[in-house]
Design a protein around this motif. Structure first.
Motif, PDB file in Angstrom:
ATOM      1  N   SER A 150       0.850  -1.195   0.000  1.00 14.00           N
ATOM      2  CA  SER A 150       0.000   0.000   0.000  1.00 14.00           C
ATOM      3  C   SER A 150       0.886   1.246   0.000  1.00 14.00           C
ATOM      4  O   SER A 150       0.671   2.177  -0.780  1.00 14.00           O
ATOM      5  CB  SER A 150      -0.912   0.022   1.223  1.00 14.00           C
ATOM      6  OG  SER A 150      -1.692  -1.151   1.281  1.00 14.00           O
ATOM      7  N   ASP A 271       2.041  -3.007  -9.633  1.00 15.87           N
ATOM      8  CA  ASP A 271       1.706  -3.520  -8.299  1.00 15.87           C
ATOM      9  C   ASP A 271       1.977  -5.019  -8.332  1.00 15.87           C
ATOM     10  O   ASP A 271       1.194  -5.801  -8.868  1.00 15.87           O
ATOM     11  CB  ASP A 271       0.232  -3.244  -7.955  1.00 15.87           C
ATOM     12  CG  ASP A 271      -0.158  -3.861  -6.606  1.00 15.87           C
ATOM     13  OD1 ASP A 271       0.664  -4.607  -6.028  1.00 15.87           O
ATOM     14  OD2 ASP A 271      -1.287  -3.606  -6.148  1.00 15.87           O
ATOM     15  N   ASP A 300       5.878  -7.038  -1.819  1.00 16.76           N
ATOM     16  CA  ASP A 300       5.923  -7.381  -0.399  1.00 16.76           C
ATOM     17  C   ASP A 300       6.804  -8.597  -0.190  1.00 16.76           C
ATOM     18  O   ASP A 300       6.645  -9.607  -0.868  1.00 16.76           O
ATOM     19  CB  ASP A 300       4.513  -7.748   0.104  1.00 16.76           C
ATOM     20  CG  ASP A 300       3.692  -6.520   0.462  1.00 16.76           C
ATOM     21  OD1 ASP A 300       4.273  -5.548   0.973  1.00 16.76           O
ATOM     22  OD2 ASP A 300       2.471  -6.547   0.242  1.00 16.76           O
ATOM     23  N   LYS A 303       4.672 -11.528   2.115  1.00 14.38           N
ATOM     24  CA  LYS A 303       3.659 -12.441   1.591  1.00 14.38           C
ATOM     25  C   LYS A 303       4.343 -13.734   1.133  1.00 14.38           C
ATOM     26  O   LYS A 303       4.675 -14.571   1.944  1.00 14.38           O
ATOM     27  CB  LYS A 303       2.876 -11.736   0.483  1.00 14.38           C
ATOM     28  CG  LYS A 303       1.966 -10.628   1.054  1.00 14.38           C
ATOM     29  CD  LYS A 303       1.251  -9.835  -0.010  1.00 14.38           C
ATOM     30  CE  LYS A 303       0.250  -8.854   0.612  1.00 14.38           C
ATOM     31  NZ  LYS A 303      -0.288  -7.928  -0.387  1.00 14.38           N
TER      32      LYS A 303
END
Ligand SMILES: *Cc1c(COP(=O)(O)O)cnc(C)c1O
Length: 490
Positions: A150, A271, A300, A303
């Motif tokens: 984010s 993304d 990320d 994850k």
């Protein structure tokens, strides 16, 4: 004035007692991780379990041992359960004991990664170079650890904003830029829209391009949309591709978007929250073709790479552009030098909004060093194989139906309902089934909407998961669904 000696130190009076207690705490966490599969994935939280957390601010301390006891009995059993191999909800990594130990070392060192002349910053820079290598980015690439994708997507949008409007936008704000437009797909994560809001560009200035049947952005519509916006005097400046959509794991045609972005002179941000990590796998990375042409990528490590929370990351092709989006020579308090502790500019705090920053790089570095890229790729490949196994079993089960193609490691399906049941009731039945599965503790999928239907969504990110966990999910469904169906269709 007589100042009493060291009365305020928070260190223990007796280090050997602390050592003993510390080893016990470490063992408790090893026990938890070693035996996590024997627990329910998640369990409903009794009201009484929330009570201790409404106690007033404690004036007096308690022993470490007693507070740890509260943690073991009152906190640990009521976590969301993403360390458990049966956890399949949302997009959650499982964590590793290695990551846990590295996090302890980072906390002990208590390094502040805002900058300065210290090797911890060099560890973060090494991760930047590793990611540049992995994604085929050039010399001069920059990168930054942030909380999550984010925040990384927001930084991507801010870099694109700086590029489109010049560095003046940082002084002038965006009042004069209300004719700008950005593009992403209707399946993009909500944080892209939020980033447009926070960046002061406005959510209305993000076009959500419809998706094709495979969940990827419709590039013909994207092209038309850009042309129509230009004809209307608007200024397209950014296109955001998705590498692994949160609903079904769809990967946009990144190669084609890169070509379009070049033609149209748009900033190309990807993304890649979880999907970007598929780059590690020789098998899966083919699906990401074109990601190496992105201007910025958000990803990320918490994850699919299993680094403990939180560890988001932003990679930027043009390090100078990235720096000029955030740096500020006016901060005298943060003046740089060529020697001493204030050397080594630019610092991570020049590349994003955070000044004080934790040593997220260390747990990521330990994870990559200890397991190695090949083993981590195996984890990624294994989750994709598990997804195919689950898909096969669902296809072989006449009571269930697949609701979306399996692209990577996400399986969307639902319980078949009798023909005469309305869509709303079918949704209600599946929602109820989902909650019943979660409350059973056998597995923990989550839900999403696909083509207007509520679906049960198993996102397989946990390195501990095996086919037995898929079987447990299906067994729970077989056990729970007859009662739920009967209650709704009487
Ligand atoms: C998880 C996710 C995000 C948000 O990332 P956080 O780390 O939760 O901030 C954004 N986009 C996609 C595709 C995701 O899966």
């Amino acid at each position: 004035m007589a100042v009493p000696e060291s009365i305020s130190s928070l260190d223990p009076a007796n280090w050997s007692e602390l050592r003993q207690q510390g080893h016990k705490m470490l063992d408790d966490m090893f026990d938890y991780l070693e035996n996590v599969s024997e627990r329910p994935v998640w369990q409903p939280i009794p009201e009484a379990a929330r009570l201790p957390f409404s106690e007033r601010l404690p004036a007096q301390g308690s022993s470490l041992d007693s507070v740890h006891q509260v943690f073991m009995e009152g906190i640990l059993p009521y976590a969301v359960g993403n360390a458990h191999p049966g956890f399949m909800g949302w997009v959650h990594g499982g964590g590793t004991p290695v990551g846990m130990l590295a996090e302890m070392l980072a906390a002990g060192l208590n390094a502040n990664l805002g900058g300065r002349n210290q090797i911890p910053v060099e560890v973060e820079r090494q991760i930047v170079r590793w990611m540049a290598e992995l994604f085929g980015f050039p010399e001069g690439t920059s990168g930054l650890f942030v909380t999550g994708t984010s925040a990384a997507n927001l930084i991507g949008v801010l870099i694109a904003r700086r590029r489109a409007f010049g560095v003046e936008v940082r002084d002038d704000g965006t009042q004069t830029s209300n004719n700008v437009v950005a593009y992403t797909s209707a399946a993009a994560h909500g944080c892209i829209e939020q980033a447009m809001d926070i960046a002061g560009l406005g959510r209305k200035h993000l076009r959500k391009i419809p998706i094709l049947a495979d969940g990827t952005m419709n590039l013909a519509v994207l092209q038309q949309s850009i042309a129509a916006d230009r004809a209307a005097g608007l200024q397209p400046f950014l296109v955001v591709g998705t590498a692994g959509s949160v609903d079904i794991g769809a990967i946009d045609d990144l190669d084609a978007i890169a070509a379009l972005a070049r033609r149209e002179q748009l900033h190309f941000h990807v993304d890649g929250a979880f999907g970007a990590m598929a780059m590690l796998s020789p098998v899966q990375s083919k699906k990401l073709k074109g990601i190496e042409l992105a201007d910025t990528i958000a990803m990320d490590f918490h994850k699919w790479l299993q680094v403990p929370y939180d560890a988001g990351f932003l990679l930027a092709r043009d390090g100078e552009l990235h720096l000029s989006t955030f740096d500020d020579e006016q901060k005298t308090y943060l003046a740089r030098d060529t020697r001493g502790i204030a050397a080594g500019s630019p610092w991570p705090c020049d590349l994003g909004p955070d000044l004080s920053r934790s040593f997220r790089a260390l747990k990521t570095w330990f994870t990559i060093k200890v397991y190695g890229a090949a083993k981590l790729a195996q984890v990624i490949d294994h989750s994709c194989e598990l997804a195919r196994y689950l898909e096969q079993r669902i296809n072989a089960d006449p009571t269930l139906e697949m609701m979306a193609p399996v692209n990577l490691n996400i399986v969307c399906f639902r319980l078949r309902c009798p023909e005469d049941v309305s869509n709303a009731v079918a949704d209600a039945i599946n929602r109820e089934l989902l909650i019943a599965i979660q409350e059973s503790g056998a597995a923990a999928p989550s839900s999403t909407k696909v083509n207007g239907h509520l679906v049960i969504r198993a996102a397989l990110f946990n390195h501990r998961s095996t086919t037995a966990d898929m079987d447990k999910l299906l067994a729970a469904i077989a056990r729970l669904s007859p009662g739920i169906l009967a209650a709704h269709t009487l």
